[in-house]
Design an enzyme around this catalytic site. Structure first.
Site, PDB file in Angstrom:
ATOM      1  N   CYS A 413     -34.223 -34.929  27.367  1.00  0.00           N
ATOM      2  CA  CYS A 413     -34.350 -34.131  27.664  1.00  0.00           C
ATOM      3  C   CYS A 413     -35.258 -34.569  29.121  1.00  0.00           C
ATOM      4  CB  CYS A 413     -35.097 -32.831  27.503  1.00  0.00           C
ATOM      5  SG  CYS A 413     -34.615 -32.023  26.070  1.00  0.00           S
ATOM      6  N   ASN A 414     -34.701 -35.664  29.854  1.00  0.00           N
ATOM      7  CA  ASN A 414     -35.734 -36.012  30.977  1.00  0.00           C
ATOM      8  C   ASN A 414     -34.545 -37.231  31.504  1.00  0.00           C
ATOM      9  OD1 ASN A 414     -37.793 -37.637  32.460  1.00  0.00           O
ATOM     10  ND2 ASN A 414     -38.786 -37.362  31.527  1.00  0.00           N
TER      11      ASN A 414
END
Length: 836
Positions: A413-414
């Protein structure tokens, strides 16, 4: 050294000495984490593991107590509200903040906390007269933060991604014009959830003061959202050093349990800018259903916690703190332990080579794990074959599962950090999507290029064996034999490690004010005592009013200690209600909740500087009246509530806690009001020139009752004996003991004292602060600890439903004096009439 020699505990210990938390760490693992035997869990950045004592103590807590909806006002609801407030204090204390500086808004997690800021921030679109707001974020940010962009851009706001290099490289002296109030928001992670890189916490002040980019390029008022979710799992965070305006966290990353609960820590100076449109249950002070009229709650927490908070989960947070500090001693120790494991793994993995000398791993990090102040307990990498080609992370994940090794793969999620470290352009990201790759799937390579990586992360219960199992797994499954080690690189890292072994951080924060424990200067005795059992004044034209009894209650809600001569201090009678008992969650115990407190008989022995604790069937113990040395660091300072007020207290140690827990049959502790804490009466009584400092009393420094009034109540009870439902008839002394007064007077007509505005006892003038509204506590027999319905029912019947009895007093210093006047033996009482 060969690889097998490097993979030994002796080698690890020679490289890093901060392992475990004292004692036998392996015993702790076997007692608290038996369920992970045979599992190598290396996904703590996603969620850490909860110790068994946490859920066991939590289950006992909710099995033993009745927790009601905090929006109600019944006893079970008050217990919930007090417990929730205590957890708020503990959260702030953990981050070295106070309720005066920050508020804790409970949310469903870090993402919900970030969303709350996004939806409530006063975004200002551009206008002809001034530029609009900017939302700026570090490209190494979690999706939850980047997602603010969707809402901000929809309101005409400029969204500006900022690379880590730009923040300081493009810094310059801020502009002269400070009058612009356009609000801007800058967000960055305290620790990257991708690489574990820790960004300087000093960026907070740099942005707020417009010294750093992008704030230096845009006039207005800059606010900082510090994403602390990854950082606080294994590292301390001191909000005194980095006063971010908004700090979102998730508790499962810290404790493993409960899940689905987080918080937004809001700096109170910034809270006023947040605006809401929706109002759920409990967030409105008032509203009309048929008209657009709404007044928001004054308290910041009430304003933003829509509906009923997840109060049982919040209660579990307190047990999370208890377990974490009991096992580790604090976040400083956790940081040292986890960093050592991560650095050791980094050293060996980055030096590991195939038989042909090619490196086994491509590690994604900005530095070389130089210090725990710049690197967290996260290691991100991709494995490579002997030809230098990337091995897809899905293959690594599947093989790790066969070995019962739990890792995380993908982009975590980055996307920003993933693109930066893996060299993926925006065009390639679009092509990968067209090729069918989406976040969270198993497509790990597109045209031979990686779409993500492998992440291992450590928690406070991680062991050397976890590192050993992981490294042996890599060597066995992905290294072309023979396994070799890049000795030159390894020696460089060993040398760097030796240089950093002198690294020391400040000790853990154990108090909200950072101050040392000092003797209570406000409680010094006066030169002369207060005396009781007076005589009648032969010069009086009427029967004299006299003081007949003096009681102190050293421990709030415990038994009375009757004295004949006693000093008076600035807070009232010296040591009166200086201590209190709290339950396992830090909530004040009263006789309403625990009637057996009345059977604890504390005594103050001034010559020996001791508070004695006595109870039937228990050996007496003592605690010092004045703590000259700090208590155990874990319990040094704590927060609780008294009559709705926050109080700061010092824990009195494990011996007193064990004694009280054994006697009361539930976990509890003895705490004492901190000498550095000031608490004043909520309402200044008429005639009081200054604020009145209080001990742990409810309303005022003294409670005075009239013996004649108590006798009247006793007679009323006697006349109602047929309706007493079997309750034993009380004598006058029993009635007096139930009202728990400090001062008992005689020579006064029943309830005459209700109308006195002032009075003089001896040479000291007192102001009447109001009547005492009696609660059900007076139904507790102070000799047996049992509950009855009297004398509350008789008092209510006599006063037509009112249950006031006794008056609160505050003493006043004589004009020009710095000391409290002396109250002598046989002191007379002189009421003063109302002033005209």
């Amino acid at each position: 050294m060969d690889f097998q020699t490097l993979c030994t505990f002796d080698t690890f210990k020679s490289l890093w000495s901060h392992y475990g938390y004292g004692g036998n760490f392996q015993d702790v693992i076997e007692q608290e984490f038996t369920r992970i035997k045979g599992i190598t869990y290396l996904d703590h950045a996603a969620t850490t593991l909860y110790p068994e004592s946490l859920v066991r103590d939590y289950f006992q807590d909710i099995s033993r107590n009745v927790y009601g909806n905090p929006h109600s006002h019944n006893p079970s609801s008050r217990l919930t509200q007090d417990t929730v407030d205590t957890v708020r204090y503990r959260v702030l204390q953990h981050f070295n903040a106070t309720p005066e500086e920050y508020s804790v808004i409970f949310t469903s997690g870090c993402t919900a906390a970030v969303k709350l800021v996004a939806e409530s921030f006063p975004w200002r679109p551009p206008a002809e007269s001034e530029a609009g707001s900017h939302f700026c974020y570090l490209t190494d940010s979690h999706t939850s933060v980047v997602g603010i962009r969707g809402l901000a851009c929809g309101r005409g706001v400029v969204a500006l991604p900022v690379s880590p290099q730009e923040v300081e490289n493009r810094a310059r002296t801020k502009g002269e014009d400070d009058t612009c109030q356009t609000p801007h928001l800058f967000s960055y992670p305290a620790q990257s959830n991708f690489s574990g890189r820790k960004y300087p916490l000093g960026l907070v002040r740099g942005i707020q003061t417009r010294r750093l980019y992008p704030a230096c390029d845009h006039q207005g008022r800059w606010f900082v959202l510090l994403d602390a979710a990854s950082h606080v799992s294994c590292s301390p965070l001191n909000l005194q050093e980095c006063p971010a305006d908004f700090v979102p966290i998730s508790f499962y990353k810290m404790f493993g349990f409960p899940t689905g609960l987080g918080a937004l820590l809001v700096r109170n100076d910034a809270a006023g800018i947040l605006k809401k449109t929706y109002f759920g249950g409990g967030t409105a002070a008032a509203y009309l259903s048929g008209e657009d009229y709404y007044v928001q709650a004054a308290n910041i927490c009430d304003r933003f916690e829509d509906g009923t908070v997840s109060f049982l989960d919040i209660i579990a947070v307190n047990h999370g703190f208890e377990a974490l500090y009991r096992i580790t001693g604090g976040m400083h120790n956790i940081q040292q332990h986890t960093y050592g494991l991560a650095r050791y793994t980094y050293m060996l993995l980055s030096s590991l080579c195939h038989g042909n000398g090619r490196p086994v791993a491509q590690i994604y990090t900005e530095g070389q794990f130089e210090s725990p102040s710049t690197q967290g307990a996260i290691l991100n990498f991709n494995l490579k074959d002997s030809h230098g080609q990337i091995i897809g992370y899905s293959q690594v994940d599947r093989m790790a599962s066969l070995y019962n090794i739990h890792v995380r793969t993908g982009c975590f999620c980055n996307t920003g950090a993933c693109q930066y470290f893996l060299g993926i352009t925006n065009q390639q990201m679009r092509r990968n999507l067209q090729a069918g790759h989406v976040c969270g799937d198993s497509i790990d390579l597109v045209d031979g290029q990686p779409t993500g990586s492998v992440r291992v992360s450590f928690g406070y219960m991680s062991t050397f064996e976890d590192c050993q199992n992981f490294l042996n797994f890599v060597a066995e499954c992905f290294v072309e034999k023979p396994v070799t080690v890049d000795q030159v690189r390894l020696q460089e890292l060993i040398t760097a490690t030796a240089a950093s072994r002198g690294f020391h951080e400040e000790p853990p924060i154990n108090s909200t004010n950072g101050g040392a424990v000092r003797a209570d200067e406000r409680a010094k005795p006066t030169e002369a005592p207060l005396r009781g059992f007076g005589h009648r004044d032969s010069n009086s034209h009427r029967e004299a009013y006299t003081l007949t009894n003096i009681y102190i209650y050293p421990i709030k809600s415990c038994g009375a200690y009757e004295v004949h001569d006693w000093p008076v201090g600035p807070l009232g009678l010296l040591y009166d209600r200086s201590w209190m008992v709290v339950n396992g969650n830090g909530v004040c115990l009263s006789q309403k909740r625990e009637p057996r407190l009345s059977l604890v008989r504390p005594q103050v022995h001034l010559p020996s500087n001791k508070l004695l604790l006595r109870a039937s069937g228990m050996d007496a113990i003592s605690v010092p009246l004045e703590n000259k040395t700090p208590t155990h660091a874990r319990y040094r300072v704590c927060q609780s509530k008294v009559c709705g007020d926050r109080v700061e207290a010092i824990d009195c140690g494990d011996e007193a806690a064990s004694w009280l827990s054994d006697f009361l049959g539930q976990p509890c502790r003895l705490i004492r009001q901190s000498p550095d804490f000031t608490r004043d009466m909520k309402k200044r009584p008429s005639g009081a020139a200054t604020d009145t400092p209080l001990s742990l009393v409810n309303e005022a420094q003294y409670l005075m009752i009239n013996r004649a009034s108590a006798e009247l109540i006793q007679k009323l009870m006697s006349s109602r004996q047929d309706d007493a439902e079997g309750d034993q008839l009380l004598d006058t002394q029993n009635v007096i003991s139930r009202f728990r007064a400090n001062l008992v007077i005689a020579g006064v007509e029943p309830f005459e004292e209700d109308n006195w505005p002032h009075l003089i006892i001896g040479n000291t003038r007192f102001v009447v602060a109001g009547q005492c509204g009696r609660c059900q506590m007076i139904g507790v027999d102070q000799e047996t600890g049992t509950k009855t319905k009297e004398p509350l029912m008789s008092l209510s019947a006599y006063r037509n439903g009112k249950v006031t009895f006794g008056v609160y007093l505050t003493h006043q210093l004589p004009e020009g004096s710095s000391k409290v006047s002396v109250l002598s033996a046989g002191c007379l009482i002189q009421p003063e009439p109302h002033s005209s």
